[in-house]
Design a protein around this motif. Structure first.
Motif, PDB file in Angstrom:
ATOM      1  N   ARG A  81      -3.926   7.124  -2.311  1.00  0.00           N
ATOM      2  CA  ARG A  81      -3.822   5.799  -1.684  1.00  0.00           C
ATOM      3  C   ARG A  81      -3.944   4.801  -2.824  1.00  0.00           C
ATOM      4  N   THR A  82      -2.952   3.935  -2.951  1.00  0.00           N
ATOM      5  CA  THR A  82      -3.008   2.964  -4.035  1.00  0.00           C
ATOM      6  C   THR A  82      -2.371   1.641  -3.621  1.00  0.00           C
ATOM      7  N   ARG A 129       5.331   1.990  -8.044  1.00  0.00           N
ATOM      8  CA  ARG A 129       6.689   2.057  -8.585  1.00  0.00           C
ATOM      9  C   ARG A 129       6.946   3.426  -9.220  1.00  0.00           C
ATOM     10  N   LYS A 130       5.960   3.921  -9.951  1.00  0.00           N
ATOM     11  CA  LYS A 130       6.104   5.207 -10.635  1.00  0.00           C
ATOM     12  C   LYS A 130       6.266   6.358  -9.631  1.00  0.00           C
ATOM     13  N   ILE A 184       0.866  -1.186   0.000  1.00  0.00           N
ATOM     14  CA  ILE A 184       0.000   0.000   0.000  1.00  0.00           C
ATOM     15  C   ILE A 184       0.901   1.234   0.000  1.00  0.00           C
ATOM     16  N   LEU A 185       0.548   2.207  -0.820  1.00  0.00           N
ATOM     17  CA  LEU A 185       1.225   3.508  -0.770  1.00  0.00           C
ATOM     18  C   LEU A 185       0.193   4.569  -0.417  1.00  0.00           C
ATOM     19  N   ILE A 186       0.503   5.365   0.589  1.00  0.00           N
ATOM     20  CA  ILE A 186      -0.351   6.515   0.941  1.00  0.00           C
ATOM     21  C   ILE A 186       0.539   7.755   0.949  1.00  0.00           C
ATOM     22  N   LYS A 187      -0.029   8.845   0.474  1.00  0.00           N
ATOM     23  CA  LYS A 187       0.731  10.097   0.364  1.00  0.00           C
ATOM     24  C   LYS A 187      -0.059  11.220   1.037  1.00  0.00           C
ATOM     25  N   TRP A 188       0.621  12.023   1.843  1.00  0.00           N
ATOM     26  CA  TRP A 188      -0.009  13.176   2.499  1.00  0.00           C
ATOM     27  C   TRP A 188       0.919  14.392   2.383  1.00  0.00           C
ATOM     28  N   ALA A 189       0.370  15.583   2.510  1.00  0.00           N
ATOM     29  CA  ALA A 189       1.221  16.738   2.775  1.00  0.00           C
ATOM     30  C   ALA A 189       1.740  16.569   4.202  1.00  0.00           C
ATOM     31  N   ALA A 190       3.011  16.936   4.423  1.00  0.00           N
ATOM     32  CA  ALA A 190       3.631  16.683   5.725  1.00  0.00           C
ATOM     33  C   ALA A 190       2.894  17.393   6.863  1.00  0.00           C
ATOM     34  N   VAL A 245      13.547   6.100  -5.041  1.00  0.00           N
ATOM     35  CA  VAL A 245      13.296   4.931  -4.187  1.00  0.00           C
ATOM     36  C   VAL A 245      13.067   3.718  -5.081  1.00  0.00           C
ATOM     37  N   ARG A 246      13.817   2.676  -4.830  1.00  0.00           N
ATOM     38  CA  ARG A 246      13.633   1.449  -5.601  1.00  0.00           C
ATOM     39  C   ARG A 246      12.536   0.610  -4.950  1.00  0.00           C
ATOM     40  N   TYR A 247      11.568   0.202  -5.759  1.00  0.00           N
ATOM     41  CA  TYR A 247      10.495  -0.670  -5.270  1.00  0.00           C
ATOM     42  C   TYR A 247      10.361  -1.811  -6.261  1.00  0.00           C
TER      43      TYR A 247
END
Ligand SMILES: [Fe+2]
Length: 194
Positions: free
Chosen positions: A18-19, A26-27, A3-9, A34-36
């Protein structure tokens, strides 16, 4: 599934993304250096030792080691086999890297089993990457990050890759930012609830 989640700090209440789609993850991560990767997984005996784990993943380990010039590879295993001090050790292990820090070396982990969440704080954006069996993630040297293996089921086996045996010391930023974001257990629970 990763799971990847992204927020403003400064806005942990609003998820920007959220994906669980590996290509999208990866993108997003490749733009950060960052290697995934997702590797095929192998069945291992419950008591498999470091040599057995490294033998099972020999081809992938060799490929990555050659690509990245790693000089040291080992296996970290936290497993509850009924030892008296397991929960105490797990708690101490969790707390060690739960605050924001950076290293002089890349932090590269392949999850043989179990799970953990890496949080990267890069240019005012926080990325949580919940890794599970078969996931490889690299946190580039100098990147501010923290790691949570969870409290409920803190068991995992990870292959670790190093350029430098000394680079693995944590340089803590002193920022309390990690306390503002959902924990590994909360992210897992949020997926179950979705
Ligand atoms: Fe770290």
């Amino acid at each position: 599934m990763t799971i990847l989640i992204k927020w403003a700090a400064d806005a942990p209440e609003t998820e920007l993304l959220r994906t669980e789609e590996p290509a999208e993850i990866r993108k997003e991560l490749s733009t950060l250096g960052v290697r995934y990767e997702q590797w095929p997984t192998y069945d291992l005996a419950p008591d498999a030792d470091q040599d057995a784990v490294l033998a099972a993943y020999r081809d992938e380990v060799q490929r990555l080691t050659e690509e990245e010039d790693f000089t040291l590879v080992d296996v970290m295993r936290l497993k509850n086999t009924g030892q008296e001090d397991f929960w105490e050790k797990a708690k101490a292990g969790r707390e060690k890297f739960l605050d924001e820090h950076r290293h002089d070396d890349d932090e590269v982990r392949f999850f043989v089993d179990g799970a953990g969440t890496f949080y990267l704080n890069i240019e005012d954006t926080v990325y949580a990457v919940l890794c599970e069996q078969g996931d490889l993630l690299s946190v580039p040297e100098g990147s501010t990050h923290w790691f949570d293996m969870g409290e409920k089921a803190p068991e995992f086996t990870a292959i670790r890759f190093f350029h430098d045996g000394e680079g693995w010391v944590g340089d803590f930023t002193g920022s309390p930012i990690s306390q503002n974001f959902p924990t590994h257990d909360q992210i897992l629970a949020s997926r179950a609830a979705a």
